[in-house]
Write a protein that holds these residues in place. Structure first.
Motif, PDB file in Angstrom:
ATOM      1  N   MET A   1     -34.048 -16.979 -26.463  1.00 63.67           N
ATOM      2  CA  MET A   1     -32.973 -18.179 -26.554  1.00 63.67           C
ATOM      3  C   MET A   1     -33.399 -19.506 -25.327  1.00 63.67           C
ATOM      4  O   MET A   1     -33.377 -20.436 -25.687  1.00 63.67           O
ATOM      5  CB  MET A   1     -31.829 -17.638 -26.267  1.00 63.67           C
ATOM      6  N   PHE A   2     -34.013 -18.851 -24.271  1.00 63.20           N
ATOM      7  CA  PHE A   2     -34.347 -19.683 -23.090  1.00 63.20           C
ATOM      8  C   PHE A   2     -35.459 -20.418 -23.671  1.00 63.20           C
ATOM      9  O   PHE A   2     -35.671 -21.578 -23.337  1.00 63.20           O
ATOM     10  CB  PHE A   2     -34.762 -18.708 -21.940  1.00 63.20           C
ATOM     11  N   THR A   3     -36.555 -19.622 -24.411  1.00 56.75           N
ATOM     12  CA  THR A   3     -37.665 -20.277 -24.558  1.00 56.75           C
ATOM     13  C   THR A   3     -37.381 -21.354 -25.753  1.00 56.75           C
ATOM     14  O   THR A   3     -38.062 -22.737 -25.634  1.00 56.75           O
ATOM     15  CB  THR A   3     -38.741 -19.520 -25.246  1.00 56.75           C
ATOM     16  N   ALA A   4     -36.518 -21.396 -26.602  1.00 56.29           N
ATOM     17  CA  ALA A   4     -36.285 -22.409 -27.732  1.00 56.29           C
ATOM     18  C   ALA A   4     -35.395 -23.553 -26.857  1.00 56.29           C
ATOM     19  O   ALA A   4     -35.787 -24.814 -27.188  1.00 56.29           O
ATOM     20  CB  ALA A   4     -35.205 -21.789 -28.441  1.00 56.29           C
ATOM     21  N   ALA A   5     -34.724 -23.262 -25.798  1.00 58.51           N
ATOM     22  CA  ALA A   5     -34.059 -24.367 -25.239  1.00 58.51           C
ATOM     23  C   ALA A   5     -34.926 -25.254 -24.188  1.00 58.51           C
ATOM     24  O   ALA A   5     -35.055 -26.336 -24.150  1.00 58.51           O
ATOM     25  CB  ALA A   5     -32.975 -23.782 -24.150  1.00 58.51           C
ATOM     26  N   LYS A   6     -36.107 -24.505 -23.514  1.00 59.18           N
ATOM     27  CA  LYS A   6     -37.098 -24.966 -22.837  1.00 59.18           C
ATOM     28  C   LYS A   6     -38.039 -25.903 -23.878  1.00 59.18           C
ATOM     29  O   LYS A   6     -38.320 -26.936 -23.342  1.00 59.18           O
ATOM     30  CB  LYS A   6     -37.649 -23.979 -22.227  1.00 59.18           C
TER      31      LYS A   6
END
Length: 106
Positions: A1-6
Motif C-alpha cells: 500500500m505504501f509503495t503504491a501511494a509513493k
C-alpha cells in the motif's frame, strides 16, 4: 500500500518535471512509475504529431556513484519504430544522473 501511494505521488512530480524539460517540444499527458517492477510508462503528445506517443521503460537499474544517483535503462519499448530504434542506440546501457527527489522515488 505504501509503495503504491509513493509511486502515485512520484509519478505526479515526475510528470511536472518532465513537462518542464520538454515544454518546447510537447507535453507529457501521462507518466506512471512502478518502482516495484522498475518500470516507467509515459504518454507524450509532441508538437506536429497527429497522435500521442507511448514510451515504456520496461526495466531500469539505479546506481550510486560519487554521491550521485544514476539511472540505466535496460529495456524499453515505444509506439514509434524509429524512436524505439533511437532509444536502443542512444539510451540503453548509458547512465544518466537523476535529481535527488527522483532517486528516492525510483
Amino acid at each position: 500500500m505504501f509503495t503504491a501511494a509513493k509511486d502515485l505521488i512520484s509519478s505526479k512530480a515526475a510528470k511536472s518535471y518532465a513537462n518542464n524539460l520538454i515544454g518546447r517540444y510537447g507535453a507529457v499527458e501521462e507518466l506512471t512509475i512502478d518502482s516495484g517492477r522498475k518500470r516507467i510508462d509515459v504518454v507524450v503528445q509532441l508538437q506536429g504529431e497527429v497522435s500521442a506517443i507511448g514510451v515504456t521503460i520496461e526495466k531500469y537499474q539505479l546506481h550510486q556513484e560519487d554521491g550521485r544517483t544514476q539511472i540505466e535503462v535496460l529495456d524499453s519499448s515505444c509506439t514509434r519504430p524509429w524512436l524505439q530504434a533511437a532509444m536502443r542506440d542512444h539510451l540503453h546501457g548509458r547512465r544518466f544522473d537523476v535529481p535527488g527527489w527522483a532517486a528516492a522515488a525510483l
